[in-house]
Design a protein around this motif. Structure first.
Motif, PDB file in Angstrom:
ATOM      1  N   GLY A   1      21.710 131.688 -54.782  1.00  0.00           N
ATOM      2  CA  GLY A   1      22.593 131.557 -55.932  1.00  0.00           C
ATOM      3  C   GLY A   1      23.289 130.216 -55.927  1.00  0.00           C
ATOM      4  N   ARG A   2      24.097 129.988 -56.943  1.00  0.00           N
ATOM      5  CA  ARG A   2      24.828 128.726 -57.082  1.00  0.00           C
ATOM      6  C   ARG A   2      26.248 129.030 -57.541  1.00  0.00           C
ATOM      7  NH1 ARG A   2      23.987 123.760 -55.148  1.00  0.00           N
ATOM      8  NH2 ARG A   2      25.231 122.298 -56.307  1.00  0.00           N
ATOM      9  N   CYS A   3      27.207 128.371 -56.932  1.00  0.00           N
ATOM     10  CA  CYS A   3      28.603 128.526 -57.343  1.00  0.00           C
ATOM     11  C   CYS A   3      28.811 127.738 -58.632  1.00  0.00           C
ATOM     12  CB  CYS A   3      29.546 128.008 -56.257  1.00  0.00           C
ATOM     13  SG  CYS A   3      29.481 128.939 -54.722  1.00  0.00           S
ATOM     14  N   ARG A   4      29.254 128.425 -59.675  1.00  0.00           N
ATOM     15  CA  ARG A   4      29.501 127.787 -60.971  1.00  0.00           C
ATOM     16  C   ARG A   4      30.784 128.353 -61.567  1.00  0.00           C
ATOM     17  NH1 ARG A   4      24.186 126.106 -61.877  1.00  0.00           N
ATOM     18  NH2 ARG A   4      22.580 127.669 -61.600  1.00  0.00           N
ATOM     19  N   SER A   5      31.362 127.609 -62.504  1.00  0.00           N
ATOM     20  CA  SER A   5      32.556 128.101 -63.187  1.00  0.00           C
ATOM     21  C   SER A   5      32.210 129.255 -64.116  1.00  0.00           C
ATOM     22  CB  SER A   5      33.240 126.977 -63.965  1.00  0.00           C
ATOM     23  OG  SER A   5      32.348 126.414 -64.901  1.00  0.00           O
ATOM     24  N   SER A   6      31.019 129.247 -64.695  1.00  0.00           N
ATOM     25  CA  SER A   6      30.532 130.385 -65.485  1.00  0.00           C
ATOM     26  C   SER A   6      29.021 130.471 -65.324  1.00  0.00           C
ATOM     27  CB  SER A   6      30.914 130.232 -66.958  1.00  0.00           C
ATOM     28  OG  SER A   6      30.342 129.070 -67.501  1.00  0.00           O
ATOM     29  N   CYS A   7      28.524 131.667 -65.314  1.00  0.00           N
ATOM     30  CA  CYS A   7      27.093 131.889 -65.089  1.00  0.00           C
ATOM     31  C   CYS A   7      26.316 131.754 -66.401  1.00  0.00           C
ATOM     32  CB  CYS A   7      26.859 133.279 -64.509  1.00  0.00           C
ATOM     33  SG  CYS A   7      27.628 133.521 -62.892  1.00  0.00           S
ATOM     34  N   PHE A   8      25.042 131.385 -66.289  1.00  0.00           N
ATOM     35  CA  PHE A   8      24.166 131.330 -67.452  1.00  0.00           C
ATOM     36  C   PHE A   8      23.789 132.748 -67.870  1.00  0.00           C
ATOM     37  CE2 PHE A   8      23.138 127.189 -65.353  1.00  0.00           C
ATOM     38  CZ  PHE A   8      23.657 126.381 -66.345  1.00  0.00           C
ATOM     39  N   SER A   9      23.206 132.873 -69.061  1.00  0.00           N
ATOM     40  CA  SER A   9      22.855 134.197 -69.590  1.00  0.00           C
ATOM     41  C   SER A   9      21.798 134.895 -68.734  1.00  0.00           C
ATOM     42  CB  SER A   9      22.370 134.085 -71.034  1.00  0.00           C
ATOM     43  OG  SER A   9      21.223 133.258 -71.107  1.00  0.00           O
ATOM     44  N   HIS A  10      20.969 134.135 -68.023  1.00  0.00           N
ATOM     45  CA  HIS A  10      19.922 134.730 -67.189  1.00  0.00           C
ATOM     46  C   HIS A  10      20.401 134.984 -65.745  1.00  0.00           C
ATOM     47  CE1 HIS A  10      19.531 130.382 -66.516  1.00  0.00           C
ATOM     48  NE2 HIS A  10      19.094 130.697 -65.308  1.00  0.00           N
ATOM     49  N   GLU A  11      21.705 134.886 -65.520  1.00  0.00           N
ATOM     50  CA  GLU A  11      22.278 135.097 -64.190  1.00  0.00           C
ATOM     51  C   GLU A  11      23.330 136.196 -64.218  1.00  0.00           C
ATOM     52  OE1 GLU A  11      22.166 130.609 -62.318  1.00  0.00           O
ATOM     53  OE2 GLU A  11      23.829 131.115 -63.643  1.00  0.00           O
ATOM     54  N   TYR A  12      23.639 136.726 -63.031  1.00  0.00           N
ATOM     55  CA  TYR A  12      24.728 137.693 -62.886  1.00  0.00           C
ATOM     56  C   TYR A  12      25.686 137.202 -61.801  1.00  0.00           C
ATOM     57  CZ  TYR A  12      22.598 139.494 -58.580  1.00  0.00           C
ATOM     58  OH  TYR A  12      22.102 139.625 -57.310  1.00  0.00           O
ATOM     59  N   ILE A  13      26.894 137.726 -61.828  1.00  0.00           N
ATOM     60  CA  ILE A  13      27.896 137.333 -60.838  1.00  0.00           C
ATOM     61  C   ILE A  13      27.739 138.202 -59.598  1.00  0.00           C
ATOM     62  CG2 ILE A  13      30.357 137.156 -60.327  1.00  0.00           C
ATOM     63  CD1 ILE A  13      30.813 136.868 -63.368  1.00  0.00           C
ATOM     64  N   ASP A  14      27.505 137.569 -58.475  1.00  0.00           N
ATOM     65  CA  ASP A  14      27.447 138.266 -57.188  1.00  0.00           C
ATOM     66  C   ASP A  14      28.854 138.219 -56.601  1.00  0.00           C
ATOM     67  OD1 ASP A  14      27.201 138.979 -54.508  1.00  0.00           O
ATOM     68  OD2 ASP A  14      25.279 137.953 -54.254  1.00  0.00           O
ATOM     69  N   TYR A  15      29.623 139.288 -56.812  1.00  0.00           N
ATOM     70  CA  TYR A  15      31.028 139.302 -56.411  1.00  0.00           C
ATOM     71  C   TYR A  15      31.199 139.214 -54.893  1.00  0.00           C
ATOM     72  CZ  TYR A  15      32.284 140.270 -61.212  1.00  0.00           C
ATOM     73  OH  TYR A  15      32.453 140.160 -62.558  1.00  0.00           O
ATOM     74  N   TYR A  16      30.295 139.814 -54.137  1.00  0.00           N
ATOM     75  CA  TYR A  16      30.406 139.775 -52.677  1.00  0.00           C
ATOM     76  C   TYR A  16      30.311 138.347 -52.160  1.00  0.00           C
ATOM     77  CZ  TYR A  16      29.434 140.590 -47.758  1.00  0.00           C
ATOM     78  OH  TYR A  16      29.481 140.560 -46.386  1.00  0.00           O
ATOM     79  N   ASN A  17      29.332 137.598 -52.633  1.00  0.00           N
ATOM     80  CA  ASN A  17      29.129 136.231 -52.174  1.00  0.00           C
ATOM     81  C   ASN A  17      29.998 135.207 -52.894  1.00  0.00           C
ATOM     82  OD1 ASN A  17      26.995 136.279 -50.039  1.00  0.00           O
ATOM     83  ND2 ASN A  17      25.943 137.420 -51.642  1.00  0.00           N
ATOM     84  N   SER A  18      30.728 135.614 -53.907  1.00  0.00           N
ATOM     85  CA  SER A  18      31.639 134.697 -54.598  1.00  0.00           C
ATOM     86  C   SER A  18      32.801 134.280 -53.708  1.00  0.00           C
ATOM     87  CB  SER A  18      32.161 135.336 -55.885  1.00  0.00           C
ATOM     88  OG  SER A  18      31.139 135.390 -56.858  1.00  0.00           O
TER      89      SER A  18
ATOM     90  N   TYR B   1      35.228 129.253 -58.200  1.00  0.00           N
ATOM     91  CA  TYR B   1      34.011 129.529 -58.945  1.00  0.00           C
ATOM     92  C   TYR B   1      33.446 130.904 -58.602  1.00  0.00           C
ATOM     93  CZ  TYR B   1      33.669 124.629 -60.457  1.00  0.00           C
ATOM     94  OH  TYR B   1      33.886 123.409 -61.036  1.00  0.00           O
ATOM     95  N   ARG B   2      32.312 131.229 -59.245  1.00  0.00           N
ATOM     96  CA  ARG B   2      31.619 132.495 -58.994  1.00  0.00           C
ATOM     97  C   ARG B   2      30.222 132.198 -58.455  1.00  0.00           C
ATOM     98  NH1 ARG B   2      34.181 133.094 -64.103  1.00  0.00           N
ATOM     99  NH2 ARG B   2      35.679 134.787 -64.049  1.00  0.00           N
ATOM    100  N   CYS B   3      29.710 133.106 -57.658  1.00  0.00           N
ATOM    101  CA  CYS B   3      28.336 132.980 -57.171  1.00  0.00           C
ATOM    102  C   CYS B   3      27.415 133.560 -58.230  1.00  0.00           C
ATOM    103  CB  CYS B   3      28.177 133.726 -55.841  1.00  0.00           C
ATOM    104  SG  CYS B   3      26.528 133.543 -55.124  1.00  0.00           S
ATOM    105  N   CYS B   4      26.632 132.691 -58.872  1.00  0.00           N
ATOM    106  CA  CYS B   4      25.727 133.103 -59.941  1.00  0.00           C
ATOM    107  C   CYS B   4      24.303 133.203 -59.392  1.00  0.00           C
ATOM    108  CB  CYS B   4      25.769 132.085 -61.086  1.00  0.00           C
ATOM    109  SG  CYS B   4      27.401 131.905 -61.826  1.00  0.00           S
ATOM    110  N   ARG B   5      23.698 134.377 -59.606  1.00  0.00           N
ATOM    111  CA  ARG B   5      22.333 134.602 -59.099  1.00  0.00           C
ATOM    112  C   ARG B   5      21.435 135.017 -60.238  1.00  0.00           C
ATOM    113  NH1 ARG B   5      22.538 138.212 -53.897  1.00  0.00           N
ATOM    114  NH2 ARG B   5      20.306 137.815 -54.097  1.00  0.00           N
ATOM    115  N   PRO B   6      20.160 134.649 -60.166  1.00  0.00           N
ATOM    116  CA  PRO B   6      19.225 134.992 -61.265  1.00  0.00           C
ATOM    117  C   PRO B   6      19.028 136.504 -61.383  1.00  0.00           C
ATOM    118  CG  PRO B   6      18.167 133.584 -59.622  1.00  0.00           C
ATOM    119  CD  PRO B   6      19.532 133.887 -59.121  1.00  0.00           C
ATOM    120  N   ASN B   7      18.915 136.961 -62.622  1.00  0.00           N
ATOM    121  CA  ASN B   7      18.584 138.376 -62.850  1.00  0.00           C
ATOM    122  C   ASN B   7      17.143 138.601 -62.408  1.00  0.00           C
ATOM    123  OD1 ASN B   7      21.043 139.052 -64.069  1.00  0.00           O
ATOM    124  ND2 ASN B   7      20.348 138.265 -66.032  1.00  0.00           N
TER     125      ASN B   7
END
Length: 92
Positions: A62-79, A85-91
């Motif tokens: 995943g990638r730490c971003r201020s907001s995730c793209f539409s094809h990503e979800y927020i991984d709260y554990y790894n955030s 920022y939030r940890c954004c991972r691909p759906n």
């Protein structure tokens, strides 16, 4: 009159949460961990400070971003390693 031997003052340190072991963390999180457990414990745990809050997370899945793209979800554990920022991972 004899005085008591001086007591050794030892600052109480806390354990580093397991989610941070071997992780790359934001500068803010790194400073918090050093304050929590000490610089030696942070180094021993293999924790690396990133130059900014925008870096990889979730073991490079995943990638730490201020907001995730539409094809990503927020991984709260790894955030936790992403600072503000939030940890954004691909759906899948």
């Amino acid at each position: 009159r004899k005085s008591a031997p001086p007591k050794k003052h030892r600052e109480k340190r806390f354990a580093i949460p397991l989610v941070y072991y071997g992780a790359v963390v934001s500068p803010t999180v790194w400073a918090w961990l050093v304050g929590l457990a000490g610089a030696a414990a942070v180094a021993t745990a293999g924790i690396i400070r990133a130059s900014s809050d925008s870096h990889s997370c979730a073991n490079n899945r995943g990638r730490c971003r201020s907001s995730c793209f539409s094809h990503e979800y927020i991984d709260y554990y790894n955030s936790a390693v992403c600072g503000r920022y939030r940890c954004c991972r691909p759906n899948n």
